[in-house]
Enzyme design. Structure first.
Site, PDB file in Angstrom:
ATOM      1  N   ALA A 110       1.475  -4.901   0.932  1.00 33.93           N
ATOM      2  CA  ALA A 110       0.744  -6.120   0.043  1.00 33.93           C
ATOM      3  C   ALA A 110       0.383  -4.913  -1.052  1.00 33.93           C
ATOM      4  CB  ALA A 110       0.966  -6.830   0.924  1.00 33.93           C
ATOM      5  N   GLY A 113       5.135  -4.595   3.010  1.00 36.19           N
ATOM      6  CA  GLY A 113       6.206  -4.712   2.221  1.00 36.19           C
ATOM      7  C   GLY A 113       6.610  -4.044   1.400  1.00 36.19           C
ATOM      8  N   GLU A 123       9.822  -4.419   3.643  1.00 37.77           N
ATOM      9  CA  GLU A 123      10.243  -5.259   3.224  1.00 37.77           C
ATOM     10  C   GLU A 123      11.188  -5.065   1.796  1.00 37.77           C
ATOM     11  OE1 GLU A 123       6.081  -7.444   3.845  1.00 37.77           O
ATOM     12  OE2 GLU A 123       7.484  -9.097   5.390  1.00 37.77           O
ATOM     13  N   GLU A 181       1.875  -5.040  10.147  1.00 38.16           N
ATOM     14  CA  GLU A 181       1.027  -6.137   9.589  1.00 38.16           C
ATOM     15  C   GLU A 181       0.407  -7.030  11.029  1.00 38.16           C
ATOM     16  OE1 GLU A 181       3.877  -5.313   8.414  1.00 38.16           O
ATOM     17  OE2 GLU A 181       4.624  -5.919   6.445  1.00 38.16           O
TER      18      GLU A 181
HETATM   19  C1  3H9 Z   1       1.962  -6.508   3.810  1.00 36.22           C
HETATM   20  O1  3H9 Z   1       2.412  -5.500   3.545  1.00 36.22           O
HETATM   21  C2  3H9 Z   1       1.977  -8.119   4.234  1.00 36.22           C
HETATM   22  C3  3H9 Z   1       2.880  -7.817   3.726  1.00 36.22           C
HETATM   23  O2  3H9 Z   1       4.266  -8.198   4.964  1.00 36.22           O
HETATM   24  C4  3H9 Z   1       3.462  -9.853   3.825  1.00 36.22           C
HETATM   25  C5  3H9 Z   1       3.644  -9.716   2.256  1.00 36.22           C
HETATM   26  C6  3H9 Z   1       2.714 -11.664   2.009  1.00 36.22           C
HETATM   27  N1  3H9 Z   1      -3.863  -2.491  -0.409  1.00 36.22           N
HETATM   28  O3  3H9 Z   1      -6.070   5.400   3.068  1.00 36.22           O
HETATM   29  P1  3H9 Z   1      -6.133   5.683   2.291  1.00 36.22           P
HETATM   30  C7  3H9 Z   1      -5.866   1.753  -0.918  1.00 36.22           C
HETATM   31  S1  3H9 Z   1       0.388  -5.845   4.476  1.00 36.22           S
HETATM   32  C8  3H9 Z   1      -4.913  -2.566  -0.995  1.00 36.22           C
HETATM   33  O4  3H9 Z   1      -7.875   6.773   2.228  1.00 36.22           O
HETATM   34  P2  3H9 Z   1      -4.540   8.039   2.822  1.00 36.22           P
HETATM   35  C9  3H9 Z   1      -7.382   1.766  -0.031  1.00 36.22           C
HETATM   36  O5  3H9 Z   1      -8.029   1.548   0.225  1.00 36.22           O
HETATM   37  C10 3H9 Z   1       0.426  -4.326   3.988  1.00 36.22           C
HETATM   38  N2  3H9 Z   1      -5.267  -0.739  -0.535  1.00 36.22           N
HETATM   39  O6  3H9 Z   1      -5.273   6.667   2.097  1.00 36.22           O
HETATM   40  C11 3H9 Z   1      -7.554   3.406   0.162  1.00 36.22           C
HETATM   41  O7  3H9 Z   1      -8.522   3.134  -1.836  1.00 36.22           O
HETATM   42  P3  3H9 Z   1     -10.076   3.254  -1.759  1.00 36.22           P
HETATM   43  C12 3H9 Z   1       0.532  -3.329   4.633  1.00 36.22           C
HETATM   44  C13 3H9 Z   1      -4.663   0.071  -0.125  1.00 36.22           C
HETATM   45  O8  3H9 Z   1      -3.591   9.214   2.449  1.00 36.22           O
HETATM   46  C14 3H9 Z   1      -6.569   4.182  -1.436  1.00 36.22           C
HETATM   47  O9  3H9 Z   1      -5.632   3.394  -1.461  1.00 36.22           O
HETATM   48  N3  3H9 Z   1       0.268  -2.025   4.818  1.00 36.22           N
HETATM   49  C15 3H9 Z   1      -3.576  -0.523   0.533  1.00 36.22           C
HETATM   50  O10 3H9 Z   1      -4.758   8.574   3.971  1.00 36.22           O
HETATM   51  C16 3H9 Z   1      -6.186   5.536   0.113  1.00 36.22           C
HETATM   52  O11 3H9 Z   1      -5.906   4.617   0.935  1.00 36.22           O
HETATM   53  C17 3H9 Z   1      -0.849  -1.206   5.480  1.00 36.22           C
HETATM   54  O12 3H9 Z   1      -1.496  -1.892   5.947  1.00 36.22           O
HETATM   55  C18 3H9 Z   1      -3.384  -1.803   0.254  1.00 36.22           C
HETATM   56  N4  3H9 Z   1      -1.863  -1.726   1.093  1.00 36.22           N
HETATM   57  O13 3H9 Z   1      -3.184   6.766   3.739  1.00 36.22           O
HETATM   58  C19 3H9 Z   1      -1.067   0.247   5.318  1.00 36.22           C
HETATM   59  N5  3H9 Z   1      -3.462   0.621   1.208  1.00 36.22           N
HETATM   60  O14 3H9 Z   1     -10.240   4.754  -2.023  1.00 36.22           O
HETATM   61  C20 3H9 Z   1      -2.055   0.540   4.932  1.00 36.22           C
HETATM   62  C21 3H9 Z   1      -3.891   1.621   0.768  1.00 36.22           C
HETATM   63  O15 3H9 Z   1     -10.408   3.048  -2.947  1.00 36.22           O
HETATM   64  N6  3H9 Z   1      -2.300   1.551   3.970  1.00 36.22           N
HETATM   65  N7  3H9 Z   1      -5.091   1.096  -0.084  1.00 36.22           N
HETATM   66  O16 3H9 Z   1     -11.182   4.006  -0.151  1.00 36.22           O
HETATM   67  C22 3H9 Z   1      -2.155   2.816   4.776  1.00 36.22           C
HETATM   68  O17 3H9 Z   1      -1.707   3.088   6.069  1.00 36.22           O
HETATM   69  C23 3H9 Z   1      -2.626   4.498   4.080  1.00 36.22           C
HETATM   70  O18 3H9 Z   1      -2.967   3.882   3.052  1.00 36.22           O
HETATM   71  C24 3H9 Z   1      -2.051   4.721   3.676  1.00 36.22           C
HETATM   72  C25 3H9 Z   1      -2.375   6.366   3.069  1.00 36.22           C
HETATM   73  C26 3H9 Z   1      -0.833   5.814   5.641  1.00 36.22           C
HETATM   74  C27 3H9 Z   1      -1.140   4.508   2.720  1.00 36.22           C
END
Ligand code: 3H9
Length: 703
Positions: free
Chosen positions: A63, A102, A105, A125
């Site tokens: 999400a 998500g 999901e 999450e």
């Molecule tokens: C969820 O899914 C809830 C649901 O179950 C329920 C809903 C009701 N959202 O980390 P990076 C941005 S909870 C918004 O540097 P990498 C990040 O801020 C979610 N933005 O890259 C950054 O922005 P900026 C569960 C996001 O290659 C840019 O993308 N998911 C999100 O080192 C690059 O990110 C997570 O917790 C997001 N979800 O790593 C995953 N994700 O360039 C969280 C990233 O402006 N994300 N951004 O600073 C990660 O773990 C890493 O970003 C990922 C890539 C491994 C994907």
């Protein structure tokens, strides 16, 4: 900008593509487009199967976290995922990169899952203080065994495609590009006449033995994830999956999610998510500044720190030359590195050939001339200014032009070290934490003359070796150790006032610190802090309120775990910490000698005094410009000092208390405890009296 969701149909197979860089996070727009797409596809008679894929480097990474700040807008996750699951023709998810939260999901709402061999599936999450609220708590235990589902959601650890295949989470793994493989899989389904396989219609796997598993998990979570809301809520939601029908279970999930999203825990964890990405952005530094290439690293000193840093580098594939003054030390250092890797091999987290590959990247030497080709040289020797200056003078003589010279000092003046070289612009602090191959934090200390591209290079290196790099300016102890000083002072003051070391540490641990500070002193070595204070005695106030009783421990040789005793005793094979009556008596005697009244502070007072002292020092660091942002301090403390993430870091925590509360608390301590010592930082006073917060101040500063 391209359409976030598009589709095309070939030979009866519709391919729906999500394209929302950088990580295909789902926001309101994306949900609305998915709704529109799947509604349209429902009406297309010729469509026999649907493949859902993502453009870019990854499948949906979850999400959009920002949406939780404002609340999830319509259409909601349940509605959209239900629409996908309700498709009359089979829907196949084509997963590459990391399907997270998500993202997983969505794949569970699809009927089948095909993954690239390098894909990973994770439900992080809980690390955001929420639960998989897009049906994950209800669908995952229907796709994989209940125990596996619980483990995935509680640990958040991503599962590799191969394991996901074994667990039943995916139907097929491909080494080819995933999209054509998923299209072929969909065609086969059509040929076989296989229809949709809706996850919600499956029964929970392992429901019969669920009672025992859930209550054991609940007990473990209460013990290991103290003070947290989300993990227990997760178990409640999974219990609902076991006991209720799918729709009722989904309602329970929704109710719990709504409560969690508004809780301080989730706000604190979201704050850290943003803060950990913000640290890489340095105000005033042009994005055009390129990092210097780092193809090889030299390290001076093969002790615990040097060895740990070498491991970090070779883990990322960067060759290292390790230099020490004595053959014996070098051999010991290299043997320790091998032993550390061997432990990972024995545990099964590293393959033997990977260990050999990494060891082959390390070359030992006794000669500084082995460092002439290194792009970066990191000094990691004993904390002694004269020694460090001598080493930097030698490095200056051998290092190639443009090589970066880093020091791993934790407290010393880097400007003074840089001044012995002819290239102070190339000198920077790289403060790793022990054990360096494990600890997440890297304080990147920008000295007065450090060149901007050297700073950029250090931050890039941090990312490359999977550390969180936080920039600090030069002062005693930089961000982390400087704030640790008043925090530890308070703890030591409390033991002089009659609280036992166990009472002090328990108060801090119950509040959430990974380890009480007195136990930390024992672990790090009481001698380290004491000798540092002796070395800088000339600059410390002579006021008796700065006196630290660890001097008594040092005098007796009770310097912590390595001596078998410090603030505690560490006896027996397990060397578990135990209260030491002799230390308690010694502290009482010292208090009598110093005429310190025995007030026996209780847990609430211990916690407040230690934390307020830390926060106050944080405010000083901000006003002095040592830390760039309040949120940087929070990252330092959560990544490097065992501060509970669910409290967001010391500065965020202060904001949740209200700065007026902290300020008034400090004034009260000024009256009741020590009028000289307790002085509110001017910035804290200003923000508290104007009803502001560190977060608001930060926004003003970065605007
Ligand atoms: C969820 O899914 C809830 C649901 O179950 C329920 C809903 C009701 N959202 O980390 P990076 C941005 S909870 C918004 O540097 P990498 C990040 O801020 C979610 N933005 O890259 C950054 O922005 P900026 C569960 C996001 O290659 C840019 O993308 N998911 C999100 O080192 C690059 O990110 C997570 O917790 C997001 N979800 O790593 C995953 N994700 O360039 C969280 C990233 O402006 N994300 N951004 O600073 C990660 O773990 C890493 O970003 C990922 C890539 C491994 C994907």
């Amino acid at each position: 900008m391209s359409e976030p969701v598009s589709y095309s149909i070939h030979d009866g197979i519709a391919v729906v593509t999500i394209d929302s860089p950088p990580v295909n996070a789902i926001d309101q727009t994306l949900r609305a487009r998915l709704k529109k797409t799947f509604t349209e596809l429902r009406a297309q008679a010729g469509v026999k199967a649907i493949v859902l894929a993502c453009a870019g480097k990854t499948f949906v990474a979850g999400a959009d976290i920002k949406e939780f700040d404002t609340g999830i807008a319509e259409p909601g996750y349940h509605e959209v995922l239900r629409l996908i699951e309700d498709s009359r023709v089979p829907v196949v998810a084509a997963v590459h990169g990391t399907a997270l939260g998500g993202g997983v999901e969505i794949t569970l709402a699809c009927h089948y899952r095909v993954a690239h061999v390098g894909a990973r599936f994770g439900l992080p999450e809980l690390s955001l203080g929420i639960i998989p609220g897009a049906g994950g708590t209800q669908r995952l235990p229907r796709a994989v065994a209940l125990e596996v589902a619980l483990d995935m959601m509680l640990t958040g650890k991503p599962m590799a495609a191969g394991k996901a295949l074994e667990a039943g989470l995916v139907d097929s793994v491909t080494e080819r590009e995933v999209l054509p493989a998923a299209i072929a899989f969909a065609r086969e389904l059509v040929q076989k006449g296989a229809g949709p396989r809706r996850t919600r219609e499956l029964s929970v796997k392992g429901a019969a033995a669920a009672g025992e598993l859930l209550s054991a998990t609940r007990a473990k979570v209460a013990r290991t994830m103290r003070n947290r809301l989300a993990p227990l809520a997760l178990i409640d939601a999974v219990q609902a999956a076991v006991e209720l029908d799918f729709d009722k279970g989904l309602q329970v999930e929704s109710k719990l999610s709504a409560q969690l999203e508004q809780a301080t825990e989730a706000k604190a964890l979201r704050h850290l998510f943003y803060a950990e990405r913000e640290v890489r952005k340095i105000p005033g530094l042009s994005p055009a500044i390129a990092a210097r290439p780092i193809a090889s690293v030299g390290i001076v000193g093969s002790g615990t720190m040097g060895g740990g840093i070498a491991m970090c580098c070779v883990n990322a594939g960067i060759p290292v030359t390790l230099v020490d003054a004595a053959q014996q030390n070098l051999e010991r250092g290299l043997a320790t590195i091998r032993k550390n890797y061997q432990r990972s091999v024995d545990r099964g987290s590293l393959r033997a050939e990977q260990m050999e590959q990494r060891l082959a990247l390390i070359t030992g030497s006794l000669d500084y001339s082995a460092l002439t080709e290194a792009d970066l040289i990191i000094e990691a020797v004993f904390e002694n200014m004269a020694l460090k200056k001598e080493i930097f003078a030698r490095l200056d003589a051998v290092a190639k032009p443009g090589a970066i010279l880093g020091t791993n000092t934790s407290t010393l003046d880097i400007d003074e070290i840089a001044a012995v070289t002819h290239r102070p612009q190339d000198v920077i602090g790289l403060h790793f934490f022990s054990p360096a191959n494990v600890m997440q934090l890297l304080e990147v200390v920008q000295a007065g003359k450090t060149a901007p591209d050297v700073l950029v290079t250090a931050l890039e290196l941090a990312k490359r070796i999977k550390k969180t790099g936080v920039v600090a300016k030069v002062c005693y102890g930089f961000i982390g150790n400087r704030m640790m000083d008043p925090y530890g002072r308070e703890a030591e003051r409390c033991v002089l006032e009659g609280a036992t070391p166990t009472e002090v540490d328990s108060a801090l641990e119950q509040w959430g610190m990974a380890m009480g500070i007195l136990a930390v002193y024992d672990m790090a070595g009481v001698d380290i802090g004491h000798l540092t204070r002796v070395a800088r005695a000339h600059s410390l106030p002579k006021d008796p309120s700065f006196y630290r009783p660890s001097a008594l421990l040092f005098d007796r040789g009770w310097i912590g775990q390595k001596a078998g005793r410090g603030y505690y005793r560490y006896d027996g094979a397990e060397r578990k910490r135990a209260a030491d009556p002799e230390v308690i008596a010694m502290l009482a005697e010292e208090a009598r000698r110093l005429n310190i009244p025995q007030r026996k502070p209780d847990a609430a007072e211990i916690e407040q005094r230690c934390l307020y002292a830390m926060i106050n020092e944080g405010a000083l660091l901000l006003q002095e410009g040592i830390a760039l942002r309040a949120s940087d301090i929070d990252v330092v403390y959560t990544a490097g000092y065992g501060f509970p993430r669910y409290r967001g870091g010391p500065m965020f925590y202060a904001d949740t208390l209200g700065l007026r509360t902290v300020y008034d608390g400090i004034l009260a301590f000024q009256k009741t405890l020590d009028p000289q010592y307790w002085q509110p930082a001017p910035l804290l006073k200003e923000l508290a009296l104007s009803g502001s917060s560190f977060a608001q101040w930060q926004t003003g500063q970065t605007r």
